[in-house]
Design a protein around this motif. Structure first.
Motif, PDB file in Angstrom:
ATOM      1  N   ILE A 430       0.839  -1.203   0.000  1.00  0.00           N
ATOM      2  CA  ILE A 430       0.000   0.000   0.000  1.00  0.00           C
ATOM      3  C   ILE A 430       0.870   1.247   0.000  1.00  0.00           C
ATOM      4  O   ILE A 430       0.593   2.225  -0.713  1.00  0.00           O
ATOM      5  CB  ILE A 430      -0.962  -0.023   1.207  1.00  0.00           C
ATOM      6  N   ALA A 431       1.952   1.227   0.787  1.00  0.00           N
ATOM      7  CA  ALA A 431       2.860   2.369   0.806  1.00  0.00           C
ATOM      8  C   ALA A 431       3.475   2.595  -0.569  1.00  0.00           C
ATOM      9  O   ALA A 431       3.657   3.739  -1.003  1.00  0.00           O
ATOM     10  CB  ALA A 431       3.961   2.155   1.845  1.00  0.00           C
ATOM     11  N   MET A 432       3.790   1.522  -1.267  1.00  0.00           N
ATOM     12  CA  MET A 432       4.449   1.627  -2.572  1.00  0.00           C
ATOM     13  C   MET A 432       3.487   2.067  -3.666  1.00  0.00           C
ATOM     14  O   MET A 432       3.760   3.017  -4.400  1.00  0.00           O
ATOM     15  CB  MET A 432       5.089   0.288  -2.952  1.00  0.00           C
ATOM     16  N   ARG A 433       2.347   1.397  -3.763  1.00  0.00           N
ATOM     17  CA  ARG A 433       1.489   1.601  -4.920  1.00  0.00           C
ATOM     18  C   ARG A 433       0.340   2.579  -4.680  1.00  0.00           C
ATOM     19  O   ARG A 433      -0.167   3.174  -5.632  1.00  0.00           O
ATOM     20  CB  ARG A 433       0.948   0.264  -5.415  1.00  0.00           C
ATOM     21  N   ALA A 434      -0.088   2.748  -3.432  1.00  0.00           N
ATOM     22  CA  ALA A 434      -1.171   3.693  -3.154  1.00  0.00           C
ATOM     23  C   ALA A 434      -0.624   5.035  -2.683  1.00  0.00           C
ATOM     24  O   ALA A 434      -0.988   6.081  -3.220  1.00  0.00           O
ATOM     25  CB  ALA A 434      -2.125   3.116  -2.116  1.00  0.00           C
ATOM     26  N   LEU A 435       0.271   5.007  -1.701  1.00  0.00           N
ATOM     27  CA  LEU A 435       0.795   6.258  -1.153  1.00  0.00           C
ATOM     28  C   LEU A 435       1.929   6.827  -1.990  1.00  0.00           C
ATOM     29  O   LEU A 435       2.221   8.020  -1.911  1.00  0.00           O
ATOM     30  CB  LEU A 435       1.261   6.038   0.292  1.00  0.00           C
ATOM     31  N   GLY A 436       2.606   5.980  -2.768  1.00  0.00           N
ATOM     32  CA  GLY A 436       3.639   6.481  -3.670  1.00  0.00           C
ATOM     33  C   GLY A 436       5.011   6.636  -3.051  1.00  0.00           C
ATOM     34  O   GLY A 436       5.835   7.388  -3.571  1.00  0.00           O
ATOM     35  N   ASP A 437       5.298   5.939  -1.951  1.00  0.00           N
ATOM     36  CA  ASP A 437       6.621   6.030  -1.337  1.00  0.00           C
ATOM     37  C   ASP A 437       7.625   5.316  -2.243  1.00  0.00           C
ATOM     38  O   ASP A 437       7.545   4.101  -2.430  1.00  0.00           O
ATOM     39  CB  ASP A 437       6.597   5.379   0.058  1.00  0.00           C
ATOM     40  N   PRO A 438       8.610   6.034  -2.804  1.00  0.00           N
ATOM     41  CA  PRO A 438       9.568   5.398  -3.718  1.00  0.00           C
ATOM     42  C   PRO A 438      10.541   4.467  -3.024  1.00  0.00           C
ATOM     43  O   PRO A 438      11.281   3.745  -3.686  1.00  0.00           O
ATOM     44  CB  PRO A 438      10.302   6.589  -4.337  1.00  0.00           C
ATOM     45  N   ASP A 439      10.536   4.472  -1.675  1.00  0.00           N
ATOM     46  CA  ASP A 439      11.462   3.629  -0.928  1.00  0.00           C
ATOM     47  C   ASP A 439      10.753   2.454  -0.258  1.00  0.00           C
ATOM     48  O   ASP A 439      11.349   1.744   0.542  1.00  0.00           O
ATOM     49  CB  ASP A 439      12.195   4.464   0.132  1.00  0.00           C
ATOM     50  N   ALA A 440       9.468   2.242  -0.559  1.00  0.00           N
ATOM     51  CA  ALA A 440       8.763   1.096   0.004  1.00  0.00           C
ATOM     52  C   ALA A 440       9.440  -0.196  -0.472  1.00  0.00           C
ATOM     53  O   ALA A 440       9.936  -0.276  -1.601  1.00  0.00           O
ATOM     54  CB  ALA A 440       7.300   1.119  -0.428  1.00  0.00           C
ATOM     55  N   PHE A 441       9.434  -1.202   0.382  1.00  0.00           N
ATOM     56  CA  PHE A 441      10.213  -2.409   0.081  1.00  0.00           C
ATOM     57  C   PHE A 441       9.454  -3.636   0.554  1.00  0.00           C
ATOM     58  O   PHE A 441       8.768  -3.603   1.590  1.00  0.00           O
ATOM     59  CB  PHE A 441      11.575  -2.322   0.770  1.00  0.00           C
ATOM     60  N   LEU A 442       9.574  -4.750  -0.192  1.00  0.00           N
ATOM     61  CA  LEU A 442       8.806  -5.969   0.067  1.00  0.00           C
ATOM     62  C   LEU A 442       9.736  -7.173   0.238  1.00  0.00           C
ATOM     63  O   LEU A 442       9.728  -8.108  -0.578  1.00  0.00           O
ATOM     64  CB  LEU A 442       7.836  -6.230  -1.092  1.00  0.00           C
ATOM     65  N   PRO A 443      10.541  -7.219   1.290  1.00  0.00           N
ATOM     66  CA  PRO A 443      11.500  -8.324   1.426  1.00  0.00           C
ATOM     67  C   PRO A 443      10.856  -9.677   1.683  1.00  0.00           C
ATOM     68  O   PRO A 443      11.500 -10.713   1.489  1.00  0.00           O
ATOM     69  CB  PRO A 443      12.364  -7.889   2.618  1.00  0.00           C
ATOM     70  N   THR A 444       9.586  -9.698   2.112  1.00  0.00           N
ATOM     71  CA  THR A 444       8.907 -10.973   2.362  1.00  0.00           C
ATOM     72  C   THR A 444       8.159 -11.499   1.142  1.00  0.00           C
ATOM     73  O   THR A 444       7.628 -12.608   1.176  1.00  0.00           O
ATOM     74  CB  THR A 444       7.909 -10.831   3.533  1.00  0.00           C
ATOM     75  N   ASP A 445       8.107 -10.722   0.059  1.00  0.00           N
ATOM     76  CA  ASP A 445       7.386 -11.126  -1.143  1.00  0.00           C
ATOM     77  C   ASP A 445       8.075 -12.332  -1.788  1.00  0.00           C
ATOM     78  O   ASP A 445       9.293 -12.344  -1.987  1.00  0.00           O
ATOM     79  CB  ASP A 445       7.338  -9.950  -2.126  1.00  0.00           C
ATOM     80  N   LEU A 446       7.296 -13.343  -2.133  1.00  0.00           N
ATOM     81  CA  LEU A 446       7.877 -14.567  -2.685  1.00  0.00           C
ATOM     82  C   LEU A 446       8.575 -14.324  -4.018  1.00  0.00           C
ATOM     83  O   LEU A 446       9.636 -14.890  -4.289  1.00  0.00           O
ATOM     84  CB  LEU A 446       6.787 -15.634  -2.840  1.00  0.00           C
ATOM     85  N   GLY A 447       7.970 -13.491  -4.856  1.00  0.00           N
ATOM     86  CA  GLY A 447       8.605 -13.176  -6.129  1.00  0.00           C
ATOM     87  C   GLY A 447       9.937 -12.467  -5.946  1.00  0.00           C
ATOM     88  O   GLY A 447      10.904 -12.729  -6.672  1.00  0.00           O
ATOM     89  N   MET A 448       9.986 -11.566  -4.974  1.00  0.00           N
ATOM     90  CA  MET A 448      11.241 -10.889  -4.659  1.00  0.00           C
ATOM     91  C   MET A 448      12.307 -11.878  -4.206  1.00  0.00           C
ATOM     92  O   MET A 448      13.465 -11.829  -4.630  1.00  0.00           O
ATOM     93  CB  MET A 448      10.991  -9.860  -3.556  1.00  0.00           C
ATOM     94  N   ARG A 449      11.922 -12.784  -3.334  1.00  0.00           N
ATOM     95  CA  ARG A 449      12.901 -13.727  -2.786  1.00  0.00           C
ATOM     96  C   ARG A 449      13.392 -14.700  -3.858  1.00  0.00           C
ATOM     97  O   ARG A 449      14.574 -15.062  -3.889  1.00  0.00           O
ATOM     98  CB  ARG A 449      12.284 -14.455  -1.596  1.00  0.00           C
ATOM     99  N   ARG A 450      12.502 -15.121  -4.758  1.00  0.00           N
ATOM    100  CA  ARG A 450      12.931 -15.982  -5.873  1.00  0.00           C
ATOM    101  C   ARG A 450      13.924 -15.254  -6.760  1.00  0.00           C
ATOM    102  O   ARG A 450      14.953 -15.809  -7.167  1.00  0.00           O
ATOM    103  CB  ARG A 450      11.719 -16.419  -6.700  1.00  0.00           C
TER     104      ARG A 450
END
Length: 495
Positions: A430-450
């Motif tokens: 939500i911070a990344m795509r709704a609020l627009g924070d350019p530094d939002a990060f998703l280290p738990t996302d499965l696609g990211m980890r792959r």
């Protein structure tokens, strides 16, 4: 940046278009202001004065250059990179709050006094909120005058002016031409084009500029792959969706083209034009500075090949922060297809019907007020997620949770994290795509980890977060590059 005279002079002498919209050059001898990339012969450094906004140039008595059209440049990337008072105020001004609610409304949304906001904007931008809103109205007016066949009186009100007289005076002062003279100067194939080619009443065709490079693959691929049936669609090479706007609703079609994004808007009330354009630009992240982003990410040896292969990735965002928050909850721990199905059911049951003679759009996404009374038992969701969704909707509808251009990113994160069922992934997406924070990060996302494992990066959340410290403040863009290593449809421009 704009107070560093030496750097500004170098940018102007190099005609560096990367700084268009970041600062403006006022020329003392001609009383004209230009963008840094103006194709004219650069003035002598002694004749240059630099301002942070077009409004400051106008207040100082300079008129817009007729050659480089500084009012038509992309917006400053500063306002989407920062979350301080000035940036939040500029995002709200871009969303038309001053035109609709005045400076008191702007102050109320930001939680500061009108005097504090006036002082802060004048200190940093050389102009107050009224002047900044006036400059935005002038830009919208010029866009409509030169690219549509709307009668000039209609242009005045669509651009946000309270009267035709104020419209005429402002256009004459800013551009040193009357509205009629501006239209006469426009190329004949552009002027009146909309009136001839638009079968739908109220349709306008515009061009949205951006800073190059722009990679449309993940941007449009993500929007289309996650599109909610009835609210969004891909048709004839354009991403189309319905828009809920302050005075009515609209339908927009956005087409990636070389050098610009084609924008076709159909509005029930022309006063919503400025807001619709602002929200579309924000959704497509068109005011980003891709050179600054890519240069920093390229410094990481593992990311460099991804950046070099497809530079200019943007973060796909949203036109409605509350809508995205609801959709983020529906997408928890399910596939993209399942999330679309859940959202489509909400739309059919609670969305507001609209007519779309040019396509297959049928509804506006339901507002929080419309969802506040929904029966949890009607949701085909696990019980815990029903609680998460109904709590979110209740907080949004009651005003105890505010998600919008004025949001303080850290405060919004903290407030979201207090809600049941909101873990780090949901809060950060939500911070990344709704609020627009350019530094939002998703280290738990499965696609990211792959992707991290495939590239030889640390792939546990803690280790990946530590490695990503070097990517700040652009970690949301690093997410896009890492996601691009997958074959998921979000990474490909639809055929």
């Amino acid at each position: 940046m704009y107070t560093d005279t030496e750097r500004c002079v170098r940018a102007v002498q190099a005609k560096d278009t990367r700084f268009d919209g970041v600062f403006f050059t006022a020329v003392l001898t001609t009383r004209v202001y230009c963008r840094p990339g103006c194709p004219a012969v650069p003035p002598k450094p002694a004749n240059m004065v630099f301002h942070a906004s077009a409004a400051a140039c106008q207040q100082a008595g300079f008129r817009a250059c007729k050659r480089c059209r500084p009012d038509s440049t992309p917006g400053s990337p500063e306002w989407n990179r920062r979350a301080d008072l000035t940036a939040r105020a500029m995002r709200l001004i871009g969303d038309g709050v001053v035109d609709r609610e005045g400076v008191p409304g702007l102050a109320r949304r930001l939680g500061y006094s009108a005097r504090q906001i006036e002082r802060q904007l004048n200190a940093e931008l050389g102009a107050g909120p009224l002047a900044l809103a006036r400059a935005q109205r002038a830009h919208t007016a010029r866009l409509l005058i030169e690219t549509t066949g709307l009668p000039l009186a209609d242009v005045a009100f669509a651009a946000g002016f309270a009267s035709v007289r104020t419209f005429n005076d402002t256009v004459r002062e800013v551009f040193a031409l009357t509205p009629g003279e501006l239209r006469a100067r426009a190329p004949k194939e552009r002027a009146g084009r909309t009136a001839r080619s638009s079968p739908a009443p109220g349709a306008l065709t515009l061009r949205l500029p951006f800073r190059a490079p722009l990679n449309p693959d993940n941007l449009f691929g993500h929007l289309v792959a996650t599109a909610v049936p009835g609210v969004e669609e891909w048709r004839d090479g354009a991403y189309r969706r319905t828009l809920r706007l302050p005075y009515g609703h609209g339908i927009v079609a956005l087409t990636p083209n070389p050098g610009h994004i084609g924008c076709r808007l159909t509005l029930t009330d022309q006063r919503d034009l400025t807001v619709a354009i602002s929200r579309c630009r924000r959704m497509l992240d068109l005011d980003a500075d891709p050179v600054a982003v890519d240069d920093q990410l390229r410094a990481d040896a593992q990311l460099a090949p991804l950046v070099d292969k497809a530079p200019g990735r943007r973060v796909p965002r949203t036109v409605d922060e509350a809508e995205f928050a609801v959709r983020a909850v529906l997408g928890q721990q399910v596939s993209t297809a399942a999330a679309r199905t859940h959202a489509a059911r909400l739309v059919l049951a609670h969305g507001e019907p609209v007519e779309d003679p040019e396509g297959g759009l049928t509804h506006l996404f339901p507002a929080p007020d419309a969802l506040a009374a929904l029966d949890p038992e009607s949701l085909a969701l696990p019980r815990a997620r029903r609680t998460t969704l109904t709590t979110l909707v209740r907080e949004l509808a009651g005003g105890t949770l505010a998600l919008g251009p004025e949001s303080d990113w850290d405060e919004a994160r903290a407030r979201l994290a207090e809600l049941p069922g909101f873990g780090p992934w949901t809060v950060e997406v939500i911070a990344m795509r709704a609020l627009g924070d350019p530094d939002a990060f998703l280290p738990t996302d499965l696609g990211m980890r792959r992707a991290a494992r495939h590239l030889g990066l640390p792939h546990t959340p803690a280790a990946l977060t530590a490695r990503a410290a070097a990517w700040r403040p652009w970690r949301a863009y690093a997410v896009q590059y890492l996601w691009a290593t997958d074959s998921h449809p979000i990474n490909f421009l639809p055929a």
